[in-house]
Design a protein around this motif. Structure first.
Motif, mmCIF file in Angstrom:
data_model
loop_
_atom_site.group_PDB
_atom_site.id
_atom_site.type_symbol
_atom_site.label_atom_id
_atom_site.label_comp_id
_atom_site.label_asym_id
_atom_site.label_seq_id
_atom_site.Cartn_x
_atom_site.Cartn_y
_atom_site.Cartn_z
ATOM 1 N N SER A 370 0.822 -1.058 -0.060
ATOM 2 C CA SER A 370 0.014 -0.105 -0.153
ATOM 3 C C SER A 370 1.030 1.376 -0.077
ATOM 4 O O SER A 370 2.165 1.188 0.359
ATOM 5 C CB SER A 370 -0.705 0.087 1.129
ATOM 6 O OG SER A 370 -0.124 0.248 2.443
ATOM 7 N N THR A 399 -4.433 2.811 -9.267
ATOM 8 C CA THR A 399 -5.123 3.150 -10.272
ATOM 9 C C THR A 399 -4.660 4.850 -10.679
ATOM 10 O O THR A 399 -4.797 5.560 -9.726
ATOM 11 C CB THR A 399 -6.696 3.281 -10.234
ATOM 12 O OG1 THR A 399 -7.177 1.829 -9.558
ATOM 13 C CG2 THR A 399 -7.572 3.415 -11.213
ATOM 14 N N VAL A 410 -3.796 6.400 -7.176
ATOM 15 C CA VAL A 410 -4.814 6.095 -5.935
ATOM 16 C C VAL A 410 -4.697 4.423 -5.504
ATOM 17 O O VAL A 410 -4.934 3.770 -6.553
ATOM 18 C CB VAL A 410 -6.181 6.444 -6.149
ATOM 19 C CG1 VAL A 410 -7.096 6.377 -4.852
ATOM 20 C CG2 VAL A 410 -6.253 7.880 -6.596
ATOM 21 N N ASP A 411 -4.400 4.104 -4.417
ATOM 22 C CA ASP A 411 -4.216 2.817 -3.995
ATOM 23 C C ASP A 411 -5.853 2.220 -3.392
ATOM 24 O O ASP A 411 -6.704 3.041 -3.518
ATOM 25 C CB ASP A 411 -3.143 2.457 -3.045
ATOM 26 C CG ASP A 411 -3.415 3.097 -1.850
ATOM 27 O OD1 ASP A 411 -4.487 3.653 -1.417
ATOM 28 O OD2 ASP A 411 -2.632 2.857 -0.773
ATOM 29 N N THR A 412 -5.861 1.075 -2.935
ATOM 30 C CA THR A 412 -7.013 0.393 -2.606
ATOM 31 C C THR A 412 -7.694 0.984 -1.245
ATOM 32 O O THR A 412 -8.871 0.969 -0.828
ATOM 33 C CB THR A 412 -6.807 -1.393 -2.448
ATOM 34 O OG1 THR A 412 -5.858 -1.473 -1.596
ATOM 35 C CG2 THR A 412 -6.422 -1.720 -3.744
ATOM 36 N N GLU A 413 -6.731 1.648 -0.628
ATOM 37 C CA GLU A 413 -6.856 2.313 0.777
ATOM 38 C C GLU A 413 -7.414 3.824 0.792
ATOM 39 O O GLU A 413 -7.467 4.529 1.569
ATOM 40 C CB GLU A 413 -5.945 2.324 1.749
ATOM 41 C CG GLU A 413 -5.403 0.653 1.966
ATOM 42 C CD GLU A 413 -4.373 0.576 2.994
ATOM 43 O OE1 GLU A 413 -3.760 1.593 3.293
ATOM 44 O OE2 GLU A 413 -4.141 -0.537 3.551
ATOM 45 N N GLN A 414 -7.714 4.156 -0.792
ATOM 46 C CA GLN A 414 -7.976 5.543 -1.297
ATOM 47 C C GLN A 414 -6.797 6.458 -0.653
ATOM 48 O O GLN A 414 -7.236 7.813 -0.599
ATOM 49 C CB GLN A 414 -9.211 5.828 -0.362
ATOM 50 C CG GLN A 414 -10.466 4.983 -1.023
ATOM 51 C CD GLN A 414 -10.698 4.829 -2.457
ATOM 52 O OE1 GLN A 414 -10.561 6.032 -3.238
ATOM 53 N NE2 GLN A 414 -10.350 3.906 -3.245
ATOM 54 N N HIS A 415 -5.421 6.192 -0.523
ATOM 55 C CA HIS A 415 -4.356 7.046 -0.237
ATOM 56 C C HIS A 415 -4.048 7.454 -1.808
ATOM 57 O O HIS A 415 -4.090 6.700 -2.658
ATOM 58 C CB HIS A 415 -3.378 6.317 0.317
ATOM 59 C CG HIS A 415 -3.818 6.173 1.662
ATOM 60 N ND1 HIS A 415 -3.078 4.908 2.482
ATOM 61 C CD2 HIS A 415 -4.617 6.578 2.663
ATOM 62 C CE1 HIS A 415 -3.700 4.875 3.750
ATOM 63 N NE2 HIS A 415 -4.467 5.862 3.839
ATOM 64 N N VAL A 416 -3.712 8.508 -1.850
ATOM 65 C CA VAL A 416 -3.170 9.275 -3.187
ATOM 66 C C VAL A 416 -1.923 9.798 -3.146
ATOM 67 O O VAL A 416 -1.212 10.352 -1.968
ATOM 68 C CB VAL A 416 -4.199 10.524 -3.399
ATOM 69 C CG1 VAL A 416 -3.677 11.379 -4.611
ATOM 70 C CG2 VAL A 416 -5.686 10.090 -3.531
#
Length: 461
Positions: A370, A399, A410-416
């Motif tokens: 992450s 993504t 953006v990763d799966t934990e919605q961190h950018v």
């Protein structure tokens, strides 16, 4: 024979014009003769003169030879011959080196023998009195340089205090350049480069004041660390000396312990500031699970060091430069042949080169891939070395998105995290993802991420 790729030949080109001219000479039928034997390829091609140009490449270094009058190195004929080797190695049918090639090889052999003799003479035992004199002379030179550096740093500290009191926008270019030149005189070249880099931030727009103040804060910390270097650990001392401009000889580094592993090339970038070209090659040890950064430099028309392309392998012992966060290393030797990338493991960037995500990194992103985990690792490294430069990130299931004219990941934990990427490369990346998450390897510089490799997640990961 070592396998060459078009991407590796491209990395050797002194400039875009030479590469374009070399591509026009990359068809085997254009060459009057082509051959290869014992790690050397050669060819003859008609030029503007009466006699054909004689071109050869010693692949191990690599080293180029051409009888044309060009001052570029390698010239377009050398690049054309290298492209023939990369695309059509079966056309190099000659096996008997011509006389002109043998003369060049003999001269190279004589130079190598002289260098070996000098190295042997250097390693010959000397008497105790001579050894003591050499040691005393070296200590005297070191002390003299430290005095120069200390005097230069004291002047730089006073200048920084004045700059902060007067305001960041008050100093003009001439004052920054004068202080950078003073650091060269003080034998602290890395401080000069840091000042020039900081000065350039004033023309980059955005929140340049914040970035410049942050860089000056790191510089102030470095200068204070120099004053207190005797109280620091050996690793931090090594970082301080490197940031000032003290270097290690290859002989000194070879005495250190290293890590023997299978090292996969996971990323490579080249930059050109108009005076010097810099190449960064990232490796990842399959067993040690450690990153290693190979730094190579070339000035003017000198060729760049040649490594396997992304996804290729190097096998051997890597020796890290002393540091609290060891990343930079000497390249392992010898390299093994570069395998072809597996299908489906890469996309293409704007230059047509593979963005690969080698299998050796797949376990890395599966466990703690992450953005949060990467930033934790970065924070721990930054605590050990506040002057840390680029840091490797391996991110799982991220993504690419575009928001307010800024490309983000953006990763799966919605961190950018912001991306340092051109629009053209970003749209290619987005097309490769198909709107789905990707595994990503890149360089984090403290402000943005440069992507060096991607792949689609699969059932194997």
């Amino acid at each position: 024979m070592t396998t060459w790729t078009t991407a590796q030949v491209t990395a050797l080109a002194p400039d875009a014009a030479s590469l374009k001219a070399g591509e026009k000479l990359s068809q085997p039928h254009q060459w009057q003769t082509l051959g290869q034997a014992d790690g050397v390829v050669w060819g003859e091609i008609k030029g503007s003169g009466k006699n054909p140009y004689q071109t050869a490449i010693a692949l191990a270094e690599p080293a180029f030879k051409c009888s044309c009058p060009s001052r570029k190195f390698p010239c377009k004929h050398g690049l054309g011959l290298a492209l023939v080797l990369a695309a059509n190695p079966d056309k190099l049918v000659g096996t008997e080196p011509p006389a002109w090639l043998q003369d060049w090889l003999d001269k190279r052999g004589q130079r190598a023998q002289k260098q070996a003799e000098k190295a042997t003479a250097k390693d010959e035992p000397v008497d105790e009195a001579t050894l003591q004199k050499r040691t005393a002379a070296q200590q005297k030179r070191n002390a003299a340089r430290e005095d120069k550096v200390s005097a230069g740093i004291a002047e730089l500290q006073r200048w920084l205090f004045d700059l902060i009191r007067q305001g960041l926008a008050q100093q003009d270019d001439s004052q920054w350049q004068r202080m950078a030149a003073r650091m060269i005189d003080a034998q602290a070249p890395s401080l000069a480069r840091r000042l020039q880099s900081a000065a350039s931030l004033r023309y980059q727009g955005g929140a340049w004041q914040e970035k410049l103040l942050a860089e000056l804060g790191k510089l102030h910390l470095l200068l204070e660390a120099w004053q207190r270097r005797d109280h620091l650990s050996a690793e931090v001392q090594a970082d301080v000396l490197a940031q000032i401009g003290f270097s290690h000889s290859k002989e000194e580094l070879l005495l250190l312990d290293g890590i023997t592993d299978h090292w996969q090339v996971v990323g490579q970038r080249q930059e050109d500031d108009g005076q010097m070209r810099t190449q960064r090659t990232w490796l990842y040890g399959q067993n040690s699970q450690r990153f290693a950064l190979l730094l190579d430099f070339a000035v003017q028309n000198q060729p760049m060091a040649l490594y396997p392309s992304i996804g290729g392998m190097l096998e051997g012992k890597v020796i890290y430069y002393p540091s609290a966060v060891p990343l930079r290393a000497l390249p392992p030797v010898p390299p093994i042949p570069n395998p072809s990338p597996a299908r489906g493991e890469g996309s293409k960037d704007s230059n047509g080169e593979n963005f690969l995500f080698p299998p050796s990194l797949r376990g890395r992103v599966r466990e703690g891939g992450s953005l949060a985990a990467n930033f934790v690792a970065y924070g721990e490294a930054l605590a050990k070395c506040p002057w840390l430069g680029l840091f490797p990130f391996a991110i799982a299931n991220a993504t690419p998105v575009r928001h307010d004219n800024q490309w983000l990941l953006v990763d799966t934990e919605q961190h950018v995290v912001p991306l340092n990427i051109s629009d053209e490369q970003a749209w290619i990346l987005l097309g490769a993802s198909g709107g789905h998450p990707l595994h990503v390897f890149g360089e984090w510089d403290g402000y943005a991420l440069r992507i060096c490799g991607t792949c689609q997640p699969s059932g194997e990961v």
